[in-house]
Design an enzyme around this catalytic site. Structure first.
Site, PDB file in Angstrom:
ATOM      1  N   GLU A  22       0.819  -1.217   0.000  1.00 16.86           N
ATOM      2  CA  GLU A  22       0.000   0.000   0.000  1.00 16.86           C
ATOM      3  C   GLU A  22       0.859   1.276   0.000  1.00 16.86           C
ATOM      4  O   GLU A  22       0.593   2.226  -0.736  1.00 16.86           O
ATOM      5  CB  GLU A  22      -0.923  -0.048   1.235  1.00 16.86           C
ATOM      6  CG  GLU A  22      -1.902   1.086   1.353  1.00 16.86           C
ATOM      7  CD  GLU A  22      -2.787   1.271   0.115  1.00 16.86           C
ATOM      8  OE1 GLU A  22      -3.116   0.257  -0.546  1.00 16.86           O
ATOM      9  OE2 GLU A  22      -3.123   2.439  -0.202  1.00 16.86           O
ATOM     10  N   ASP A 250      -8.509  51.648   8.061  1.00 18.73           N
ATOM     11  CA  ASP A 250      -9.138  52.198   9.257  1.00 18.73           C
ATOM     12  C   ASP A 250      -8.420  51.731  10.518  1.00 18.73           C
ATOM     13  O   ASP A 250      -7.766  50.702  10.512  1.00 18.73           O
ATOM     14  CB  ASP A 250     -10.602  51.733   9.331  1.00 18.73           C
ATOM     15  CG  ASP A 250     -11.529  52.788   8.773  1.00 18.73           C
ATOM     16  OD1 ASP A 250     -11.035  53.855   8.366  1.00 18.73           O
ATOM     17  OD2 ASP A 250     -12.748  52.547   8.743  1.00 18.73           O
ATOM     18  N   LYS A 272      -6.911  56.511  13.246  1.00 15.60           N
ATOM     19  CA  LYS A 272      -6.259  57.441  14.155  1.00 15.60           C
ATOM     20  C   LYS A 272      -5.987  56.737  15.460  1.00 15.60           C
ATOM     21  O   LYS A 272      -6.547  55.683  15.740  1.00 15.60           O
ATOM     22  CB  LYS A 272      -7.142  58.638  14.403  1.00 15.60           C
ATOM     23  CG  LYS A 272      -8.393  58.270  15.201  1.00 15.60           C
ATOM     24  CD  LYS A 272      -9.247  59.483  15.399  1.00 15.60           C
ATOM     25  CE  LYS A 272     -10.421  59.170  16.319  1.00 15.60           C
ATOM     26  NZ  LYS A 272     -10.047  59.015  17.699  1.00 15.60           N
ATOM     27  N   GLY A 304     -15.004  45.193  10.728  1.00 17.38           N
ATOM     28  CA  GLY A 304     -16.320  44.555  10.648  1.00 17.38           C
ATOM     29  C   GLY A 304     -16.827  44.484   9.229  1.00 17.38           C
ATOM     30  O   GLY A 304     -16.129  44.015   8.324  1.00 17.38           O
ATOM     31  N   ASP A 305     -18.040  44.979   9.016  1.00 18.14           N
ATOM     32  CA  ASP A 305     -18.641  45.020   7.687  1.00 18.14           C
ATOM     33  C   ASP A 305     -18.759  46.484   7.276  1.00 18.14           C
ATOM     34  O   ASP A 305     -19.143  47.338   8.080  1.00 18.14           O
ATOM     35  CB  ASP A 305     -20.035  44.379   7.742  1.00 18.14           C
ATOM     36  CG  ASP A 305     -20.683  44.380   6.373  1.00 18.14           C
ATOM     37  OD1 ASP A 305     -20.396  43.463   5.588  1.00 18.14           O
ATOM     38  OD2 ASP A 305     -21.449  45.321   6.080  1.00 18.14           O
ATOM     39  N   ALA A 334     -19.132  43.312  13.890  1.00 17.75           N
ATOM     40  CA  ALA A 334     -18.716  43.084  15.284  1.00 17.75           C
ATOM     41  C   ALA A 334     -19.793  42.357  16.090  1.00 17.75           C
ATOM     42  O   ALA A 334     -19.475  41.471  16.884  1.00 17.75           O
ATOM     43  CB  ALA A 334     -18.362  44.418  15.935  1.00 17.75           C
ATOM     44  N   MET A 385     -20.502  51.432  19.259  1.00 21.31           N
ATOM     45  CA  MET A 385     -19.932  52.711  19.695  1.00 21.31           C
ATOM     46  C   MET A 385     -20.694  53.253  20.890  1.00 21.31           C
ATOM     47  O   MET A 385     -21.001  54.443  20.941  1.00 21.31           O
ATOM     48  CB  MET A 385     -19.977  53.731  18.539  1.00 21.31           C
ATOM     49  CG  MET A 385     -19.220  53.260  17.319  1.00 21.31           C
ATOM     50  SD  MET A 385     -19.412  54.336  15.913  1.00 21.31           S
ATOM     51  CE  MET A 385     -20.901  53.712  15.173  1.00 21.31           C
ATOM     52  N   GLY A 414     -13.863  41.909  21.035  1.00 17.43           N
ATOM     53  CA  GLY A 414     -14.367  40.609  20.598  1.00 17.43           C
ATOM     54  C   GLY A 414     -13.453  39.951  19.579  1.00 17.43           C
ATOM     55  O   GLY A 414     -12.938  40.600  18.679  1.00 17.43           O
TER      56      GLY A 414
HETATM   57  C1  LIG Z   1     -17.241  52.702  13.560  1.00 21.72           C
HETATM   58  S1  LIG Z   1     -18.001  51.256  14.160  1.00 21.72           S
HETATM   59  C2  LIG Z   1     -17.621  50.170  12.878  1.00 21.72           C
HETATM   60  C3  LIG Z   1     -18.437  48.933  12.915  1.00 21.72           C
HETATM   61  C4  LIG Z   1     -18.009  47.947  11.845  1.00 21.72           C
HETATM   62  N1  LIG Z   1     -18.274  48.455  10.548  1.00 21.72           N
HETATM   63  C5  LIG Z   1     -18.669  46.576  12.012  1.00 21.72           C
HETATM   64  O1  LIG Z   1     -19.432  46.136  11.159  1.00 21.72           O
HETATM   65  O2  LIG Z   1     -18.370  45.921  13.022  1.00 21.72           O
HETATM   66  C6  LIG Z   1     -16.893  50.804  15.456  1.00 21.72           C
HETATM   67  C7  LIG Z   1     -17.601  50.007  16.549  1.00 21.72           C
HETATM   68  O3  LIG Z   1     -17.680  48.636  16.199  1.00 21.72           O
HETATM   69  C8  LIG Z   1     -17.629  47.864  17.368  1.00 21.72           C
HETATM   70  N2  LIG Z   1     -16.449  46.987  17.291  1.00 21.72           N
HETATM   71  C9  LIG Z   1     -15.543  46.928  16.312  1.00 21.72           C
HETATM   72  N3  LIG Z   1     -14.637  45.956  16.547  1.00 21.72           N
HETATM   73  C10 LIG Z   1     -15.010  45.372  17.704  1.00 21.72           C
HETATM   74  C11 LIG Z   1     -14.505  44.296  18.478  1.00 21.72           C
HETATM   75  N4  LIG Z   1     -13.417  43.601  18.088  1.00 21.72           N
HETATM   76  N5  LIG Z   1     -15.135  43.963  19.620  1.00 21.72           N
HETATM   77  C12 LIG Z   1     -16.247  44.634  20.006  1.00 21.72           C
HETATM   78  N6  LIG Z   1     -16.770  45.655  19.323  1.00 21.72           N
HETATM   79  C13 LIG Z   1     -16.164  46.019  18.180  1.00 21.72           C
HETATM   80  C14 LIG Z   1     -17.485  48.823  18.539  1.00 21.72           C
HETATM   81  O4  LIG Z   1     -18.786  49.120  19.008  1.00 21.72           O
HETATM   82  C15 LIG Z   1     -16.871  50.014  17.855  1.00 21.72           C
HETATM   83  O5  LIG Z   1     -17.092  51.197  18.582  1.00 21.72           O
END
Ligand SMILES: C[S@@+](CC[C@H](N)C(=O)[O-])C[C@H]1O[C@@H](n2cnc3c(N)ncnc32)[C@H](O)[C@@H]1O
Length: 498
Positions: A22, A250, A272, A304-305, A334, A385, A414
C-alpha cells in the site's frame, strides 16, 4: 529550518520505489504525475500497483532489493512497510549518498515528503518538518479551497502567452501591470470558466491598451475586515488584499490582516490613535478617488462590515461620481462576531424574534433613537460605539419603560486575545462599564435573555458584581477597577459622523 524546500526536476531521471504494498502504491501514484522513470522493486507486488502501472512506462521487478538498484537514481523510497527491509534500503542509500525517503519514518530519511496541493503547473508544498502532519493537512485543505480546481489552467495559459505579452509591451512595469490585470481580472475568470472566446477577446483588449500606453482606470474595493481575528476574513477579502496596489486602512483593522496584502502595496492610514485626530471623511474620499484615477487598485479596509456603521455610502458616492468602479466585499460585523465568540445566540426561539443594530452616535450629536420601540419586552439589539454613552442608553431605555432587570452583555475586543465579556442588568450598565474598566471597542447586547430560553450562562461571560463602598469609603469587590478616562471609540464616532 532543518529541511529546505526545493522543487526537483525529475524529467527523465530514475526513481526507485522499494516495496510492493500500500505504501509503495501511494508513492507510485504521486510520482506517476511526474515525467521521471520509475522502477518498483519488491519480492511481492500488489495487484493495485500492477493496475496503476498499466499503460505507463513504470518498470516492475519482482525480486529482492539489491544495493545496485540505487546506482544513478535521483531519489529512492523505502516503502516496504517492514522496518528491517527498509533499514537495508536506508543503509545502502546512505552508502551510495542517494536521497532517500523512508515512508512514515522521517528520522530515517534524508528528505521528507510535503503535503501537496496539485494544480499543475502550480504546485504548493507544505511541510511541518514532520512535527505536525495534521496541521499540514489542515493548511492543505484551506489552500485547496482557495485555489479553484482549474487554477493550473490559468498558469498553463499564461505560460503560452508570455512571449506575446513580451513582444507587445516593452516596458517592464507596464508589462507587470498587464499581467496583473490579466491574472486578476476578466481574463482569469474566463479561463477558469473555460470560456476561451471571452478570454481571447480580453487578452487582446488588455494587450492593445498596454501597447497604446492607455492607462485603464483603477478600482476601489470596500473590504469588510471583520472584528479583528484574521481567520474571519472572507476568501474574497484575502484575494482583494493580495491584488491591491494601495491600502487605505481604518484604525480598528487588525494590523495582522495587512499580512495578506502585497509587501509593495502602499499603505495609507485613514484611522487614528484613540483620542487623536482622524482623517476627515472628505479627505478619505479624495484619497480613494485620487489613487484609483492613477490606475491603482485601491483596497479600502474597514473594521467589521463596511455597510454597518462604516460610512460606506459616502465613499461609494464619491468614487462613483468620479466614474470609478467600486465593489463591496462583505465582512463579519462586530455584533455577529462577538456573539459567536462568547456563545450568545442573537435570536432565541419564542423569546427573541427580531434583532437590531443601533448606535447612539449621530452626525449632529442628537441621541434620538426610537426609545419606546427599543424598550418593549422581547426586543434585542446590539449597541455599536456605545461605551461612552452607556449611562445615557440606560437612562433613556428605563425612562421609556424598559425593565431594569433586562439582560445586557458587554463584549470588549471581541475575537481578539484580550476579549472579555461581562453580563449585567440594564439598570447596572453604566456602573458595570466604569467599574470593570471597559474602554472599548465593545458591543453592548441588550435583551438577549439566554436564561429564559433555557440556556446556561456561556462560560466566557462573567457576571458583573457591583462594587460595594465600605464604611470608610474604600471600594470593595472583585470588579473594582479604575474608571475609564475616555472611551477610545467615541471620538472616532464624532469624526466618522462629520
Ligand atoms: C465605527 S463602528 C464600525 C463597525 C463595523 N463596521 C462593524 O461592522 O463591526 C466601530 C464600533 O464597532 C464595534 N467593534 C468593532 N470591533 C469590535 C470588536 N473587536 N469587539 C467589540 N466591538 C467592536 C465597537 O462598538 C466600535 O465602537
Amino acid at each position: 529550518m532543518r529541511y529546505f524546500p526545493v522543487f526537483l526536476d525529475l524529467d527523465g531521471r530514475d526513481v526507485l520505489i522499494a516495496g510492493g504494498g500500500e505504501k509503495a502504491l501511494q508513492k507510485l501514484r504521486l510520482l506517476a504525475k511526474t515525467t521521471a522513470r520509475i522502477r518498483v522493486v519488491a519480492k511481492e507486488i500488489s495487484a493495485d500497483i500492477v493496475a496503476a502501472a498499466q499503460g505507463s512506462a513504470v518498470v516492475l521487478e519482482r525480486r529482492p532489493f539489491a544495493p545496485s538498484d540505487l546506482t544513478g537514481v535521483a531519489m529512492a523510497f523505502a516503502a516496504n512497510d517492514d522496518p528491517d527491509a527498509d533499514g537495508v534500503v536506508a543503509a545502502a542509500a546512505r552508502a551510495e549518498r542517494v536521497p532517500l525517503n523512508v515512508v512514515d519514518a522521517p528520522r530515517e530519511s534524508t528528505f521528507i515528503m510535503p503535503a501537496i496541493v496539485d494544480r499543475d503547473p502550480v504546485v504548493v508544498a507544505i511541510g511541518t518538518e514532520g512535527s505536525a502532519p495534521i496541521l499540514a493537512r489542515e493548511i492543505k485543505s484551506k489552500i485547496e479551497g482557495w485555489l479553484p480546481a482549474r487554477f493550473g489552467r490559468v498558469a498553463e495559459r499564461a505560460m503560452t502567452l508570455r512571449r506575446r505579452v513580451q513582444d507587445a509591451v516593452a516596458d517592464p512595469v507596464a508589462r507587470r501591470h498587464t499581467w496583473e490585470r490579466l491574472l486578476q481580472g476578466v481574463w482569469r475568470s474566463a479561463v477558469l470558466a473555460g470560456d476561451e472566446t471571452t478570454a481571447e477577446r480580453e487578452f487582446h483588449r488588455q494587450l492593445e491598451a498596454a501597447s497604446a500606453g492607455t492607462q485603464s482606470t483603477g478600482s476601489v474595493s470596500l473590504i469588510g475586515c471583520g472584528p479583528g481575528e484574521p481567520d474571519l476574513l472572507t476568501l474574497k477579502a484575502q484575494q482583494r488584499l493580495q491584488e491591491a496596489d494601495v491600502l487605505v486602512v481604518d484604525r480598528l483593522v487588525n494590523p495582522a490582516i495587512l499580512e495578506y496584502a502585497r509587501r509593495d502595496a502602499v499603505r495609507i492610514d485613514a484611522g487614528k490613535e484613540p483620542d487623536g485626530p482622524s482623517a476627515a471623511q472628505d479627505d478619505i474620499n479624495r484619497i480613494l478617488v485620487r489613487e484609483a484615477l492613477k490606475g491603482q487598485r485601491v483596497a479600502r479596509l474597514k473594521g467589521g462590515d463596511a455597510f454597518i456603521f462604516g460610512r460606506a455610502a459616502e465613499e461609494i458616492a464619491a468614487v462613483r461620481a468620479a466614474g470609478i468602479p467600486v465593489e463591496v466585499v462583505p465582512g463579519v460585523t462586530a455584533a455577529h462576531a462577538c456573539a459567536a465568540s462568547v456563545g450568545l445566540p442573537l435570536t432565541l426561539r419564542q423569546k427573541v424574534r427580531q434583532f437590531a443594530v443601533v448606535t447612539g452616535a449621530s452626525a449632529d450629536g442628537a441621541f434620538d433613537l426610537d426609545w419606546a420601540a427599543l424598550a418593549k419586552p422581547g426586543q434585542a439589539f446590539a449597541i455599536y460605539m456605545g461605551v461612552r454613552s452607556a449611562a445615557r442608553f440606560c437612562a433613556s431605555l428605563l425612562a421609556a419603560g424598559a425593565a431594569p432587570q433586562t439582560t445586557v452583555v458587554i463584549v470588549e475586543n471581541g475575537t481578539l486575545p484580550n476579549e472579555r465579556a461581562v453580563a449585567a442588568h440594564l439598570s447596572q450598565l453604566g456602573r458595570a462599564i466604569t467599574e470593570t474598566g471597559i474602554k472599548g471597542p465593545a458591543i453592548i447586547f441588550v435583551g438577549l435573555d439566554w436564561a429564559s430560553a433555557g440556556l446556561a450562562l456561556p462560560d466566557k461571560i462573567k457576571v458583573y458584581e457591583p462594587v460595594r463602598v465600605g464604611a470608610a469609603g474604600q471600594m470593595e469587590g472583585a470588579a473594582a477597577a479604575p474608571a475609564p478616562q475616555e472611551e477610545n471609540e467615541a471620538p472616532q464616532v464624532v469624526d466618522f459622523a462629520r
